[in-house]
Scaffold this active site. Structure first.
Site, PDB file in Angstrom:
ATOM      1  CG  HIS A 190      -5.605  -2.861  -0.296  1.00 59.52           C
ATOM      2  ND1 HIS A 190      -4.801  -2.393  -1.313  1.00 59.52           N
ATOM      3  CD2 HIS A 190      -5.271  -2.138   0.810  1.00 59.52           C
ATOM      4  CE1 HIS A 190      -4.037  -1.418  -0.853  1.00 59.52           C
ATOM      5  NE2 HIS A 190      -4.291  -1.249   0.434  1.00 59.52           N
TER       6      HIS A 190
ATOM      7  CG  ASP B 110      -1.955   1.100   1.232  1.00 63.99           C
ATOM      8  OD1 ASP B 110      -2.930   1.066   0.462  1.00 63.99           O
ATOM      9  OD2 ASP B 110      -1.734   2.037   2.013  1.00 63.99           O
TER      10      ASP B 110
END
Length: 313
Positions: free
Chosen positions: A293, A94
């Site tokens: 994610h 991320d």
């Protein structure tokens, strides 16, 4: 606790051997790498994961300008030296991925290899990112919402445990919206969390104990973490000298096919071109089926295997 670049960073550490620095994303902490410590240490590496500035037990500078990409890269460079090393492998997920990629871009002399999870390597656009997204999505893209001083801070900080539970489920491969290509837009009246489902039962890979640890790491609030987003356009200005530059150290990119980030505008096309754009991409981008994610938490075994193969190579 380690003093680097004008701040104190909290780190977790395990193993001995070549240094591997693991950089977490938003809204996370060093704890997001819990499944990587043992396997990487057993494979012969010294594994260090900091709470990055603005997160967890590390310092939270008050000045928004203290969170530019140059500060964040400076923290990694300072950490490598503070740990008594000259070079390191740098891995990020991320927001940690852009920090890892930019460390390799700006200081390739220090980087033995670089890996990014979810967010692909940086290729600087022709327009500032916040302005671009504001125009494309009428100001509703979550980056733009996060960039408004004090607004998301209040919403996310009202009930941190619920905030984190919602975000982690929403971004996971278990979410009903996962893999649909639906963009993360904010309801201008109700905020970002209003449309996110609140699961009655957490996914198998994310336990109540994980949520406890994560909630504790945000006891100081979300402002430090949100300040990273408030520097997106400034980062674009500061990196003008690297426009068109490519990451030259050996590189690995891993992402999930149900992750919202690789579906951002222009990102699928970028990922398809990476083998041609990256001179030392170790292998074709590794796409994990059914993964959302939270790459290294949702698919720890596949990520560990890929990382160990890459580091040993």
């Amino acid at each position: 606790m380690v003093d680097v670049n004008g701040v104190r960073l909290h780190i977790a550490e395990q193993g001995s051997g070549p240094l591997v620095v693991l950089l977490h994303g938003f809204p996370e902490s060093w704890h997001s790498w819990q499944h990587q410590f043992g396997p990487l240490a057993d494979a012969g590496f010294r594994v260090v994961a900091p709470d990055q500035r603005g997160y967890g037990r590390s310092d939270h500078p008050e000045d928004v300008d203290a969170y530019t990409i140059l500060h964040l890269v400076g923290d990694v460079v300072g950490l490598i030296h503070a740990l008594g090393e000259e070079k390191a492998y740098v891995v990020g997920h991320d927001w940690g991925a852009p920090v890892a990629w930019h460390t390799a871009l700006l200081r390739p002399d220090l980087v033995l290899g670089v890996a990014g999870l979810s967010v692909p390597p940086p290729f600087r656009g022709t327009q500032p990112p916040l302005a671009t997204m504001a125009k494309r999505f009428d100001g509703r893209f979550y980056w733009n919402y996060f960039s408004r001083p004090g607004v998301a801070d209040v919403e996310l900080g009202k009930d941190p445990r619920t905030t984190l539970r919602k975000i982690f489920f929403w971004g996971s491969g278990d979410s009903p919206d996962a893999g649909t290509g639906k963009q993360p837009l904010v309801d201008p009246e109700r905020g970002w969390l209003a449309t996110m489902p609140d699961p009655e039962v957490l996914p198998d890979w994310f336990t109540e104990e994980d949520l406890d640890a994560l909630t504790e790491s945000f006891s100081k609030g979300f402002t430090g973490a949100l300040n990273w987003y408030r520097n997106l356009d400034r980062n674009w200005e500061l990196t003008a000298a690297w426009h068109g530059a490519v990451v030259t150290p050996r590189a690995l990119y891993v992402y999930g096919d149900r992750d919202v980030v690789p579906a951002f505008p222009g990102t699928p096309e970028l990922i398809a071109k990476l083998p041609d754009l990256m001179p030392h991409l170790w292998r074709a981008p590794l796409k994990l089926t059914g993964c959302g994610h939270w790459t290294q938490q949702e698919r720890p075994h596949e990520v560990n295997e890929a990382l160990i193969d890459f580091l040993r190579a």
